[in-house]
Design an enzyme around this catalytic site. Structure first.
Site, short mmCIF file in Angstrom:
data_model
loop_
_atom_site.label_atom_id
_atom_site.label_comp_id
_atom_site.label_asym_id
_atom_site.label_seq_id
_atom_site.Cartn_x
_atom_site.Cartn_y
_atom_site.Cartn_z
CB THR A 58 3.08 2.40 13.26
OG1 THR A 58 2.84 3.35 14.29
CG2 THR A 58 1.91 1.44 13.19
CD GLU A 83 -0.29 0.05 10.50
OE1 GLU A 83 0.61 -0.32 9.71
OE2 GLU A 83 -0.38 1.22 10.93
CE LYS A 108 -4.66 14.79 -1.78
NZ LYS A 108 -5.11 14.79 -0.40
CD1 TRP A 124 -5.42 13.65 -6.16
CD2 TRP A 124 -5.58 11.45 -5.85
NE1 TRP A 124 -6.36 13.45 -5.17
CE2 TRP A 124 -6.49 12.09 -4.96
CE3 TRP A 124 -5.52 10.05 -5.81
CZ2 TRP A 124 -7.30 11.39 -4.08
CZ3 TRP A 124 -6.33 9.36 -4.93
CH2 TRP A 124 -7.21 10.02 -4.07
#
Lengths: 555, 555
Positions: free
Chosen positions: A192, A342, A453, A458
């Protein structure tokens, strides 16, 4: 009750064999470096070979690696650009029962050494243009036994354990027989990008690699067939170039590799001259290409790209304005795909449902989303409390994924908090914040760590960026959270204007306010000369939040 | 070394869920029987539903079957035509952990009963039009506990254990949770046509069904996507309609089912009115369609088939003349696929290699072959002594196959001589005689039992038939072996002339002799009114050899 079907494992040797036989004559084109011009810039040389020759050399590579004493499952690293030699490693290393570990060449040398050591790579294939790194790598990676240099080297290689790849390969007989491979054995490995914490390794299996190729090929996936010419601009060191080298070899598509060249002019020339039908890359590459196509058209020397059927964009979200610009200015269709290290990476692919014109307003709006899960991948949304959220196209939630080519863990058992059980099944937490609609269209709103936030609500930084980037004076834009005593966080826009232009905060707000609730609108806009970009082409928002942490609106 | 990928089994519930959610609104059209006209012929009624509704009913069917006490792996038989109800069984039966056993409705009732008993089916779904068979089936099959009648029944059903399918389904709640299914569990079952010996059962697994769907979809396979409208004319009782019901449900293609209707006029009307893009059937169906298209064009009422991209032909070889006629007369592209009950069935699919025009002479010659192995299928050729033969496009050999959706055995362990080990792998002996060329093109020459062995050389009856059927006065032709004292066997042509025409042996020989070695040419030609055809649409050559065994050339 068991069925009557043969137990034939899904393994990479099948892909190699298909390329070696059915598609032996199909072409593989690579841009190599023929030398340097007076300014020190690389001069391109077109190299052409065939799948038959690539497969033959892949089998020689495999035999040679086993001859060095490598054991099943041992890792072979690459630090290489897109080329036929890298394709040989893609096919030959897993087919010898070894694990192909592609390392990102854009990482800092210390990170590269860390990853080589963590993966315990025994062999490294390194592009000659990165040859200067060899002594440092050797010093930092004592477990690395052999280094093979890809491409012509100007002088004999004096270091112990370092050899010329071509000479090594052609000094071997082709592998006479594939080793026994179980489909759950590891075939390839990627790390990653590790923008937080250390990079983590993901081992793809033979099964996941084959299934990923099968699921990529259909028309609602990437639409690959023998008649196609595919140019993956996404690097082969980046999540297996979205699997395209394998998919193309399995289906016989001609492949075109740009090597070290990624400027708009070279790419546009390759697209035209090689008759590319499908190409794939990140938004920044497409912005460069668009600029070159616009320039050429304006100067009356437009490229002939009639063969080009689709530009696949992934890595990060492309704004709808970019999709529209390619269509309106050049008649080119851009389609999103979404995935992560992933997820091998294909998680979603963009297609419009039956009955919708891809170039209508509805079509563009759908295509600005990341698309729908490809077959065998499940996606769902969770609230912060871990409850499933509705698929209504509006509710934002944490995107979770499950499927046969999605990770269940990381190498050496690290990062286990990203994997969890739900309803008796294992799921992967992508770390993305997204919406899903009833038809399955997924729309990334943000990385969860980049989400703003504000007052318990959101705000999607990605949505704001895409809207701002549609402004004609804006070249690039990143929106980040800044701390706010009243609302916890508020959005801050960082804008790079187009050359010779400028844009004010008020102009930005006037431009985007029809599209958003008032509380979404950034409190301030900063003009910058550039936005920091990481090794995988994404904005480094963590650095930006640090950089601008003392900024106060109105200051 | 094991990889980091999730262990997600490949199972039919995934296909059902995808149809239920992503493609819930996509249409499924069926022609049902609305009644009978004065001549007793069925009157068609267009029925339209959606994948969402089909999936809901499939889950109710699954729950209902489990409610009857069926255990994992129990067989549920169908005697049904192509319709949405049959599709419900395709999706719902395997998703409940049971095995869908599709029975060929064209078999003799005694054969049907034999197969139901051999498979130990516990439930039968039977089309209302075959309702007259129910008492005999009940009498012959004591282990059959429940019969559900598909479609409206004229009167209440008085027999014990016999119920109305729709009422049964809608009386259930949908299955709340899929049972645990391993991907190697049986999902579906078909019996071979059994032209020699008793029919033998093949149990497809969930894994093979999902893989078969994945491999069918790409453009060099059958080219199925959401925007497509697919009409499988191949019956759903015949090798899972070549897997199309599953492939279409997985990829969201609209499906069109002709029910009991298979005449050229009805099919042509469906192709036009439903906007069919892909259709699939055996050569005899296409001959009927071609005649109707020719008629309509000649009478100035040509069908509008602009949406139709490909006609897939399989089951037996279509002559090149048929491919050319569809292209030359109607601009339609016909592509071969090849397979058998034992291969699920997709073994090869026809596509021309990059750079070849599909409608050039070379393209037609390649398309008259059966195509190339689809990914993950291996084909090879063996001599009578079991030695591998060259892939040179000329050498005929016994075709053997290996792959993850190819049988390793038959139900109850019968017919083991068709499976054998070679180079450490298991292979299936197809019983076909074929050639393979360097690019992988496979060309069926004959069934091994129909091959004509003359003076130690092999003569392909199929090649001769296809050449003779290109003669304008010939409607159908079968070539069989007749015994010969000198050469062991010699070819005999049995020809059905077109209506109102005739053709002599000399004309046939003059017509085909430029194409063949002299010893291939038939010694005699018999004119017949028809050629006997079996339940799967193939010539019954064993019967013909019996019928003509006393024939002597010149007699």
């Amino acid at each position: 009750m068991q069925g009557n079907m043969m137990d034939v494992p899904l393994t990479v040797p099948f892909i190699l064999e298909r390329a070696r036989t059915t598609y032996a004559g199909r072409e593989v084109v690579s841009l190599l470096v023929a030398g340097r011009d007076e300014a020190g810039q690389p001069i391109a040389h077109r190299h052409s070979t065939t799948y038959g020759a690539v497969a033959d050399r892949a089998l020689r590579l495999g035999a040679g690696l086993l001859g060095l004493g490598l054991q099943p499952g041992d890792r072979v690293a690459t630090l290489a650009v897109n080329s036929f030699r890298h394709l040989e490693a893609y096919l030959g290393v897993p087919s010898a029962g070894l694990v192909l570990h592609t390392v990102n060449i854009r990482l800092h040398p210390e990170q590269i050494a860390w990853i080589l050591n963590h993966a315990e790579d025994r062999v490294l294939l390194i592009e000659n243009v990165f040859g200067a790194m060899i002594p440092a790598i050797k010093a930092a990676c004592p477990k690395l036994e052999h280094i093979l240099v890809l491409g012509p080297t100007p002088a004999p290689i004096p270091l112990p354990g370092v050899a010329d790849y071509d000479a090594f390969v052609m000094g071997q007989e082709p592998l006479a027989r594939y080793p026994q491979i179980a489909e759950t054995d590891a075939a390839a490995m990627c790390y990653t990008s590790g923008t937080t914490g250390n990079p983590k390794g993901v081992l793809y299996t033979h099964r996941s690699t084959v299934l990923h190729s099968l699921v990529s090929a259909p028309k609602d996936g990437l639409n690959v067939g023998e008649a196609d010419t595919v140019m993956p601009i996404v690097p082969m060191f980046h999540v297996n170039a979205w699997g395209l080298p394998y998919t193309c070899a399995m289906y016989g598509a001609k492949q075109v590799f740009g090597g070290v060249f990624s400027d708009g002019r070279t790419l546009a020339g390759l697209l035209q001259n090689e008759g590319v039908t499908i190409t794939a890359g990140v938004p920044t590459i497409w912005m460069g290409l668009l600029a070159e196509l616009d320039r050429a058209k304006a100067e009356g020397e437009a490229y002939d790209l009639h063969a080009l059927e689709r530009l696949i964009v992934g890595g990060s979200a492309a704004p709808e304005s970019l999709l529209r610009a390619f269509w309106n200015n050049h008649g080119l269709t851009m389609l999103h795909a979404w995935g992560m290290t992933e997820t091998h990476p294909l998680g979603t692919a963009s297609s419009v449902p039956a009955g919708v014109d891809a170039n209508s307003d509805e079509g563009f709006a759908l295509r600005a989303k990341q698309g729908r899960a490809v077959p065998l991948v499940w996606l769902d949304l969770l609230s912060e409390e871990g409850e499933k959220l509705p698929h209504d196209g509006k509710t934002m939630g944490r995107l979770i994924a499950r499927g046969p080519w999605i990770a269940n863990s990381y190498f050496k058992g690290e990062g286990q908090s990203n994997f969890f059980e739900l309803d008796g099944n294992l799921w992967f937490d992508t770390g993305d914040i997204a919406t899903l609609d009833a038809r399955g269209y997924m729309h990334i709103q943000d990385r969860s760590k980049d989400l703003i936030k504000s007052g318990g609500e959101w705000i999607s930084s990605v949505d704001l960026e895409n809207a701002i980037m549609a402004h004609p004076a804006v070249a690039q834009c990143a929106v980040i959270a800044m701390e706010d005593p009243k609302w916890d966080e508020r959005p801050l826009a960082v804008v790079v204007p187009r050359p010779g232009q400028s844009v004010s905060h008020e102009e930005i707000i006037a431009f985007i306010s029809p599209k958003f609730a008032k509380f979404w609108l950034p409190d301030a806009t900063i003009t910058a000369e550039s936005i920091p970009i990481g090794a995988t082409g994404k904005f480094l928002k963590r650095e930006m939040r640090e950089q601008y942490k003392d900024f106060k609106p109105g200051s």
